[in-house]
Design a protein around this motif. Structure first.
Motif, PDB file in Angstrom:
ATOM      1  N   VAL A  46      12.741  34.106  66.368  1.00 27.03           N
ATOM      2  CA  VAL A  46      11.974  34.915  65.479  1.00 27.03           C
ATOM      3  C   VAL A  46      12.269  34.387  63.952  1.00 27.03           C
ATOM      4  CG1 VAL A  46      11.391  37.167  64.665  1.00 27.03           C
ATOM      5  CG2 VAL A  46      11.590  36.729  67.043  1.00 27.03           C
ATOM      6  N   TRP A  49      10.878  31.072  63.621  1.00 25.58           N
ATOM      7  CA  TRP A  49       9.513  31.197  63.587  1.00 25.58           C
ATOM      8  C   TRP A  49       9.108  31.643  62.031  1.00 25.58           C
ATOM      9  CZ3 TRP A  49       8.880  33.561  68.896  1.00 25.58           C
ATOM     10  CH2 TRP A  49       8.667  32.738  69.869  1.00 25.58           C
ATOM     11  N   ARG A  50       9.945  32.699  61.636  1.00 28.75           N
ATOM     12  CA  ARG A  50       9.824  33.220  60.344  1.00 28.75           C
ATOM     13  C   ARG A  50      10.266  32.238  58.938  1.00 28.75           C
ATOM     14  NH1 ARG A  50      10.962  39.550  61.385  1.00 28.75           N
ATOM     15  NH2 ARG A  50       8.996  39.947  61.613  1.00 28.75           N
ATOM     16  N   THR A  59       5.131  28.692  69.325  1.00 31.55           N
ATOM     17  CA  THR A  59       5.102  30.151  69.476  1.00 31.55           C
ATOM     18  C   THR A  59       4.489  30.749  70.636  1.00 31.55           C
ATOM     19  OG1 THR A  59       5.733  32.362  68.463  1.00 31.55           O
ATOM     20  CG2 THR A  59       3.617  31.057  68.046  1.00 31.55           C
ATOM     21  N   TYR A  64       3.116  35.756  68.005  1.00 30.36           N
ATOM     22  CA  TYR A  64       2.022  35.323  66.879  1.00 30.36           C
ATOM     23  C   TYR A  64       1.158  36.568  66.332  1.00 30.36           C
ATOM     24  CZ  TYR A  64      -1.802  33.341  64.389  1.00 30.36           C
ATOM     25  OH  TYR A  64      -2.763  32.973  63.350  1.00 30.36           O
ATOM     26  N   LEU A  68       3.626  37.336  63.278  1.00 26.98           N
ATOM     27  CA  LEU A  68       3.708  36.008  62.442  1.00 26.98           C
ATOM     28  C   LEU A  68       2.562  35.669  61.941  1.00 26.98           C
ATOM     29  CD1 LEU A  68       5.616  33.923  65.189  1.00 26.98           C
ATOM     30  CD2 LEU A  68       6.440  34.694  63.183  1.00 26.98           C
ATOM     31  N   ARG A  71       2.254  35.201  58.301  1.00 29.29           N
ATOM     32  CA  ARG A  71       3.231  34.497  57.702  1.00 29.29           C
ATOM     33  C   ARG A  71       3.434  33.138  58.053  1.00 29.29           C
ATOM     34  NH1 ARG A  71       8.224  38.918  57.988  1.00 29.29           N
ATOM     35  NH2 ARG A  71       9.076  36.937  56.943  1.00 29.29           N
ATOM     36  N   VAL A  72       2.469  32.697  59.010  1.00 29.80           N
ATOM     37  CA  VAL A  72       2.589  31.063  59.210  1.00 29.80           C
ATOM     38  C   VAL A  72       1.083  30.428  59.172  1.00 29.80           C
ATOM     39  CG1 VAL A  72       4.571  31.282  60.746  1.00 29.80           C
ATOM     40  CG2 VAL A  72       2.189  31.431  61.663  1.00 29.80           C
TER      41      VAL A  72
END
Length: 253
Positions: A46, A49-50, A59, A64, A68, A71-72
């Motif tokens: 996590v 990914w962040r 991911t 997701y 996420l 944020r992505v």
């Protein structure tokens, strides 16, 4: 604390695929020389990914959509050409030992169920949703920490049933001894597969083009080892539309 790697492809990593994966990354770096020299192995998925400086990762659909998506950036979804799944989609395979195998959902609900994590789509959200269509829920749950660990738990008799990502199951049947003693008893509905993501500052289009070209240039043997057929574009809305059971713990993977 060691910083998490800026680039990793952790979701289907196995020792047997490491060489082919390194070749894929080398081909991407030939197109995008500023990429990190090598792929890393995250300790905290996590956090990885962040990370604001995330370059590329893969991911699960559940984190997701729950943690996420705002944020992505989506880069694309690898297509593993899984049977009876649209391009870029996958499903969970329910497995048991042959001596206890049953296709009865009521028996599944009573059995001890092994999940890799309550933060996993394939290992938890998909089978929970599948069982809920029959008005049922798992009563006895063992969290194992990984799909291979779930397979081993069922093979040992520590659990009776597990739900395994179809691509993980395909890899396990090839290289994981515990899988040889298990049989499929059910499958969940296909959903969008595990997406590639980049951070807010990443160039998603350039990464997608480099990844797709690298898959094409890998060579048949390396593509077959990774199970890769290409890269497809699946919109964020398709991921966000997948049901999320109330029982998930989205911070866990």
């Amino acid at each position: 604390m060691t910083a998490e790697p800026r680039a990793a492809l952790p979701m289907y990593a196995r020792p047997e695929t490491a060489e082919a994966e390194a070749r894929l990354w080398a081909l991407m770096r030939a197109a995008l020389p500023d990429l990190p020299a090598r792929l890393g192995t995250p300790d905290d998925l996590v956090a990885h990914w962040r990370a604001p400086d995330l370059v590329l990762s893969q991911t699960c659909g559940l984190p997701y959509r729950t943690l996420l998506h705002d944020r992505v950036q989506l880069v694309g979804t690898p297509d593993y050409a899984l049977p009876d799944c649209p391009p870029g989609h996958y499903r969970s395979v329910l497995v048991m030992r042959p001596d206890a195998a049953t296709r009865d959902p009521e028996a599944w609900a009573r059995a001890r169920f092994a999940t890799n994590s309550r933060g996993s789509h394939s290992g938890w959200a998909a089978p929970v949703t599948h069982l809920a269509t029959h008005g049922l829920a798992f009563a006895d749950v063992l969290e194992t920490g990984g799909h291979v660990a779930s397979l081993r738990a069922v093979a040992r008799g520590d659990a009776a049933l597990a739900a395994i990502d179809a691509q993980s199951w395909r890899l396990a049947r090839r290289w994981e001894p515990a899988a040889a003693g298990l049989v499929e008893v059910g499958r969940t509905a296909p959903t969008p597969g595990l997406p590639l993501i980049t951070g807010p500052a990443g160039d998603a289009a350039a990464l997608a083009a480099a990844y797709a070209a690298a898959v094409g240039d890998l060579g048949a043997a390396a593509r077959e080892r990774l199970g890769l057929a290409g890269l497809v574009a699946i919109p964020a809305e398709a991921y966000l539309a997948v049901p999320t059971p109330e029982s998930v713990r989205a911070s866990e993977v």
